[in-house]
Design a protein around this motif. Structure first.
Motif, PDB file in Angstrom:
ATOM      1  N   ARG A  39     -22.402 -16.390 -24.455  1.00 16.27           N
ATOM      2  CA  ARG A  39     -23.481 -15.783 -24.974  1.00 16.27           C
ATOM      3  C   ARG A  39     -24.131 -14.759 -24.068  1.00 16.27           C
ATOM      4  O   ARG A  39     -24.718 -15.432 -23.022  1.00 16.27           O
ATOM      5  CB  ARG A  39     -24.283 -16.361 -25.984  1.00 16.27           C
ATOM      6  CG  ARG A  39     -25.344 -15.795 -26.464  1.00 16.27           C
ATOM      7  CD  ARG A  39     -26.331 -16.823 -27.142  1.00 16.27           C
ATOM      8  NE  ARG A  39     -27.581 -16.273 -27.682  1.00 16.27           N
ATOM      9  CZ  ARG A  39     -28.216 -16.164 -28.917  1.00 16.27           C
ATOM     10  NH1 ARG A  39     -27.415 -16.650 -29.782  1.00 16.27           N
ATOM     11  NH2 ARG A  39     -29.277 -15.181 -29.006  1.00 16.27           N
ATOM     12  N   LYS A  47     -21.553 -12.648 -28.460  1.00 15.74           N
ATOM     13  CA  LYS A  47     -20.787 -13.851 -28.222  1.00 15.74           C
ATOM     14  C   LYS A  47     -19.497 -13.592 -27.918  1.00 15.74           C
ATOM     15  O   LYS A  47     -18.834 -12.918 -28.425  1.00 15.74           O
ATOM     16  CB  LYS A  47     -21.092 -14.837 -29.295  1.00 15.74           C
ATOM     17  CG  LYS A  47     -20.661 -16.238 -29.172  1.00 15.74           C
ATOM     18  CD  LYS A  47     -20.895 -17.001 -30.294  1.00 15.74           C
ATOM     19  CE  LYS A  47     -20.477 -18.417 -30.064  1.00 15.74           C
ATOM     20  NZ  LYS A  47     -20.654 -19.282 -31.332  1.00 15.74           N
ATOM     21  N   ILE A  83     -21.440 -21.686 -23.884  1.00 14.26           N
ATOM     22  CA  ILE A  83     -21.537 -22.303 -25.177  1.00 14.26           C
ATOM     23  C   ILE A  83     -20.104 -23.646 -24.940  1.00 14.26           C
ATOM     24  O   ILE A  83     -20.462 -24.550 -25.352  1.00 14.26           O
ATOM     25  CB  ILE A  83     -21.302 -21.531 -26.193  1.00 14.26           C
ATOM     26  CG1 ILE A  83     -22.389 -20.372 -26.248  1.00 14.26           C
ATOM     27  CG2 ILE A  83     -20.931 -22.329 -27.670  1.00 14.26           C
ATOM     28  CD1 ILE A  83     -22.382 -19.270 -27.574  1.00 14.26           C
ATOM     29  N   ASP A  84     -18.920 -23.086 -24.496  1.00 20.49           N
ATOM     30  CA  ASP A  84     -17.887 -24.047 -24.459  1.00 20.49           C
ATOM     31  C   ASP A  84     -16.859 -23.638 -23.360  1.00 20.49           C
ATOM     32  O   ASP A  84     -16.820 -22.344 -23.248  1.00 20.49           O
ATOM     33  CB  ASP A  84     -17.154 -24.047 -25.771  1.00 20.49           C
ATOM     34  CG  ASP A  84     -16.334 -24.788 -26.077  1.00 20.49           C
ATOM     35  OD1 ASP A  84     -16.484 -26.219 -25.533  1.00 20.49           O
ATOM     36  OD2 ASP A  84     -14.891 -24.840 -26.625  1.00 20.49           O
ATOM     37  N   CYS A 101     -13.189 -19.709 -22.126  1.00 23.13           N
ATOM     38  CA  CYS A 101     -14.541 -20.361 -22.353  1.00 23.13           C
ATOM     39  C   CYS A 101     -15.354 -19.261 -23.129  1.00 23.13           C
ATOM     40  O   CYS A 101     -14.961 -18.299 -23.200  1.00 23.13           O
ATOM     41  CB  CYS A 101     -15.345 -20.441 -20.948  1.00 23.13           C
ATOM     42  SG  CYS A 101     -15.468 -18.803 -20.237  1.00 23.13           S
ATOM     43  N   THR A 111     -25.825 -17.756 -21.669  1.00 23.93           N
ATOM     44  CA  THR A 111     -25.562 -19.429 -22.154  1.00 23.93           C
ATOM     45  C   THR A 111     -24.120 -19.534 -22.130  1.00 23.93           C
ATOM     46  O   THR A 111     -23.187 -18.788 -22.836  1.00 23.93           O
ATOM     47  CB  THR A 111     -26.195 -19.396 -23.552  1.00 23.93           C
ATOM     48  OG1 THR A 111     -27.552 -19.109 -23.722  1.00 23.93           O
ATOM     49  CG2 THR A 111     -26.069 -20.953 -23.936  1.00 23.93           C
TER      50      THR A 111
END
Length: 153
Positions: free
Chosen positions: A58, A71, A46-47, A55, A44
């Motif tokens: 996860r 994470k 996340i940002d 960046c 995933t």
């Protein structure tokens, strides 16, 4: 015994060039679940943007027969030197280690491509084992990537 440690391992990939490996990990890591489904189950973002410093990502993965979560921040991305450092910010590893960084480096020499994985960590106490099985996880993941890439070619 010291709490800080570093482990380094290397594996050679032949059919899938190191450039391909770096691009894959840097810009399309979500496809690792297809290349290594027994190791990586989900990814995933996340940002931030993939392939850019800072960046946050996860991973849902299986290590030593157990479902795990990591994470991380992707940092120190160098496309020319083909390196990325992943700094752990949450997840199962931080139950054992105060700090944990995972770095890979690609060394291209014609048909000869070496992937070097480096684990830098600080254990919470002397009773914690060194992460040798995790280093093997990354080495085998690199080999799985090569097999997957060759099937697609």
């Amino acid at each position: 015994m010291g709490l800080k440690g570093k482990m380094i391992g290397q594996t050679e990939i032949k059919g899938a060039g190191g450039d391909v490996f770096h691009e894959f990990i840097c810009k399309t890591p979500h496809h690792l679940a297809n290349a290594t489904p027994e190791k990586i189950q989900a990814f995933t973002l996340i940002d931030g943007g993939l392939g850019t410093d800072g960046c946050i990502i996860r991973w849902d993965y299986t290590h030593d027969g157990k479902a795990r979560v990591a994470k991380q921040i992707m940092e120190d991305i160098d496309h020319e030197k083909q390196t990325i450092t992943f700094k752990m910010i949450e997840g199962d590893l931080l139950d054992l280690y105060k700090t944990f960084k995972i770095k890979y480096h690609v060394d291209n020499k014609g048909d000869y491509n070496l992937i070097t994985w480096t684990l830098d960590y600080e254990k919470l106490n002397d009773d914690i084992t060194h992460p040798g099985t995790l280093l093997n996880f990354f080495l085998h993941m690199s080999e799985d990537f090569e097999s997957h890439h060759l099937k697609k070619a």
